[in-house]
Design a protein around this motif. Structure first.
Motif, short mmCIF file in Angstrom:
data_model
loop_
_atom_site.label_atom_id
_atom_site.label_comp_id
_atom_site.label_asym_id
_atom_site.label_seq_id
_atom_site.Cartn_x
_atom_site.Cartn_y
_atom_site.Cartn_z
N VAL A 173 0.85 -1.18 0.00
CA VAL A 173 0.00 0.00 0.00
C VAL A 173 0.89 1.24 0.00
CG1 VAL A 173 -0.22 0.05 2.53
CG2 VAL A 173 -1.98 1.09 1.12
N GLY A 174 0.40 2.30 -0.62
CA GLY A 174 1.15 3.54 -0.68
C GLY A 174 0.23 4.73 -0.61
N ILE A 175 0.83 5.91 -0.71
CA ILE A 175 0.10 7.16 -0.73
C ILE A 175 0.78 8.09 -1.73
CG2 ILE A 175 1.39 8.11 1.23
CD1 ILE A 175 -1.22 9.53 2.10
N LYS A 176 -0.06 8.82 -2.48
CA LYS A 176 0.45 9.76 -3.48
C LYS A 176 -0.05 11.15 -3.10
CE LYS A 176 0.30 10.74 -8.44
NZ LYS A 176 -0.26 10.27 -9.73
N ASP A 177 0.91 12.08 -2.84
CA ASP A 177 0.50 13.42 -2.44
C ASP A 177 0.11 14.27 -3.65
OD1 ASP A 177 2.85 14.53 -3.55
OD2 ASP A 177 3.83 14.78 -1.62
N LYS A 178 -0.36 15.48 -3.40
CA LYS A 178 -0.87 16.32 -4.48
C LYS A 178 0.21 16.76 -5.47
CE LYS A 178 -0.73 20.54 -1.77
NZ LYS A 178 -1.49 21.63 -1.20
N SER A 179 1.49 16.69 -5.05
CA SER A 179 2.58 17.03 -5.97
C SER A 179 2.97 15.86 -6.86
CB SER A 179 3.80 17.52 -5.20
OG SER A 179 4.45 16.43 -4.55
N GLY A 180 2.39 14.67 -6.57
CA GLY A 180 2.69 13.47 -7.35
C GLY A 180 3.75 12.58 -6.72
N LYS A 181 4.28 12.96 -5.56
CA LYS A 181 5.27 12.12 -4.88
C LYS A 181 4.57 10.92 -4.26
CE LYS A 181 9.25 12.50 -1.83
NZ LYS A 181 10.05 13.43 -1.01
N VAL A 182 5.14 9.73 -4.49
CA VAL A 182 4.55 8.48 -4.02
C VAL A 182 5.43 7.88 -2.93
CG1 VAL A 182 3.85 6.15 -4.71
CG2 VAL A 182 3.47 8.08 -6.26
N TYR A 183 4.79 7.35 -1.91
CA TYR A 183 5.47 6.74 -0.77
C TYR A 183 4.93 5.33 -0.55
CZ TYR A 183 5.96 11.73 0.40
OH TYR A 183 6.22 13.08 0.36
N LEU A 184 5.80 4.37 -0.29
CA LEU A 184 5.37 3.09 0.27
C LEU A 184 5.01 3.39 1.72
CD1 LEU A 184 8.16 0.69 -1.02
CD2 LEU A 184 5.76 0.64 -1.66
N VAL A 185 4.05 2.67 2.27
CA VAL A 185 3.60 2.95 3.63
C VAL A 185 3.65 1.67 4.46
CG1 VAL A 185 1.66 3.70 5.05
CG2 VAL A 185 2.07 4.80 2.84
N VAL A 186 4.28 1.76 5.64
CA VAL A 186 4.28 0.67 6.60
C VAL A 186 4.07 1.25 7.99
CG1 VAL A 186 5.76 -0.90 5.27
CG2 VAL A 186 6.80 0.67 6.88
N GLY A 187 3.47 0.45 8.86
CA GLY A 187 3.28 0.86 10.24
C GLY A 187 4.54 0.60 11.03
N GLU A 188 4.38 0.52 12.33
CA GLU A 188 5.52 0.25 13.20
C GLU A 188 5.77 -1.26 13.21
OE1 GLU A 188 7.12 1.10 17.72
OE2 GLU A 188 5.26 2.02 17.05
N HIS A 189 6.68 -1.71 12.34
CA HIS A 189 7.05 -3.12 12.19
C HIS A 189 5.87 -4.00 11.77
CE1 HIS A 189 10.95 -2.15 13.79
NE2 HIS A 189 10.38 -1.60 14.83
N LYS A 190 4.93 -3.41 11.03
CA LYS A 190 3.79 -4.18 10.54
C LYS A 190 3.18 -3.45 9.35
CE LYS A 190 0.33 -1.95 13.34
NZ LYS A 190 -1.03 -2.07 13.68
N PRO A 191 2.49 -4.19 8.49
CA PRO A 191 1.78 -3.54 7.38
C PRO A 191 0.59 -2.74 7.90
CG PRO A 191 1.76 -5.95 7.17
CD PRO A 191 2.39 -5.63 8.48
N LEU A 192 0.16 -1.76 7.13
CA LEU A 192 -1.06 -1.00 7.45
C LEU A 192 -2.20 -1.35 6.49
CD1 LEU A 192 0.15 2.61 8.35
CD2 LEU A 192 -0.74 0.85 9.86
N ASN A 193 -2.07 -2.47 5.82
CA ASN A 193 -3.06 -2.86 4.82
C ASN A 193 -4.47 -2.92 5.39
OD1 ASN A 193 -0.47 -3.48 3.74
ND2 ASN A 193 -1.48 -4.68 2.17
N ARG A 194 -4.64 -3.54 6.52
CA ARG A 194 -5.97 -3.72 7.10
C ARG A 194 -6.61 -2.35 7.38
NH1 ARG A 194 -5.32 -6.84 12.03
NH2 ARG A 194 -4.68 -8.43 10.57
N GLU A 195 -5.80 -1.41 7.88
CA GLU A 195 -6.30 -0.09 8.22
C GLU A 195 -6.57 0.78 7.00
OE1 GLU A 195 -3.69 -1.63 9.46
OE2 GLU A 195 -3.67 -1.49 11.63
#
Length: 121
Positions: free
Chosen positions: A68-90
């Motif tokens: 899972v990732g996030i793309k900001d309004k400028s077009g920059k994309v980030y992979l996203v992870v929680g604290e030593h765990k995926p954030l997929n469920r959330e």
């Protein structure tokens, strides 16, 4: 899913933990707040899929464990992870929606990671 999507997804699944481990060694991490669209990284990287028309597929892919990732309004994309765990469920239920996340920004070799991320709103 196509063979390409599975290959890209497999590569990203191995890449995210490696980036997270390397991020802990990097001393110049900064905490940032990012507002943007929640992305299914496999479909986004494979064929640019995003937005409301892709929301159902993105939810399915994120729920199945793909990155899972996030793309900001400028077009920059980030992979996203929680604290030593995926954030997929959330984040799966918020696919294609705009959210605000706060976490440690780590960038290496052109890849951006939002680590220890938490949902702000």
């Amino acid at each position: 899913m196509s063979k390409t999507i599975l290959v890209v997804g497999s590569v990203l699944l191995f890449l995210v933990p490696a980036l997270s481990a390397n991020a802990q060694e990097q001393k110049d991490e900064e905490t940032v707040t990012v507002t943007g669209e929640v992305l299914d990284m496999v479909c986004y990287l494979d064929h640019g899929a995003s937005g409301p028309k892709h929301a159902k597929c993105a939810r399915t892919c994120i729920n199945s464990g793909l990155p899972v990732g996030i793309k900001d309004k400028s077009g920059k994309v980030y992979l996203v992870v929680g604290e030593h765990k995926p954030l997929n469920r959330e984040l799966a239920g918020r696919a294609a929606s705009v959210v605000t996340l706060k976490g440690k920004l780590v960038s290496r070799d052109g890849i951006n990671l939002l680590e220890d991320a938490e949902i702000i709103k």
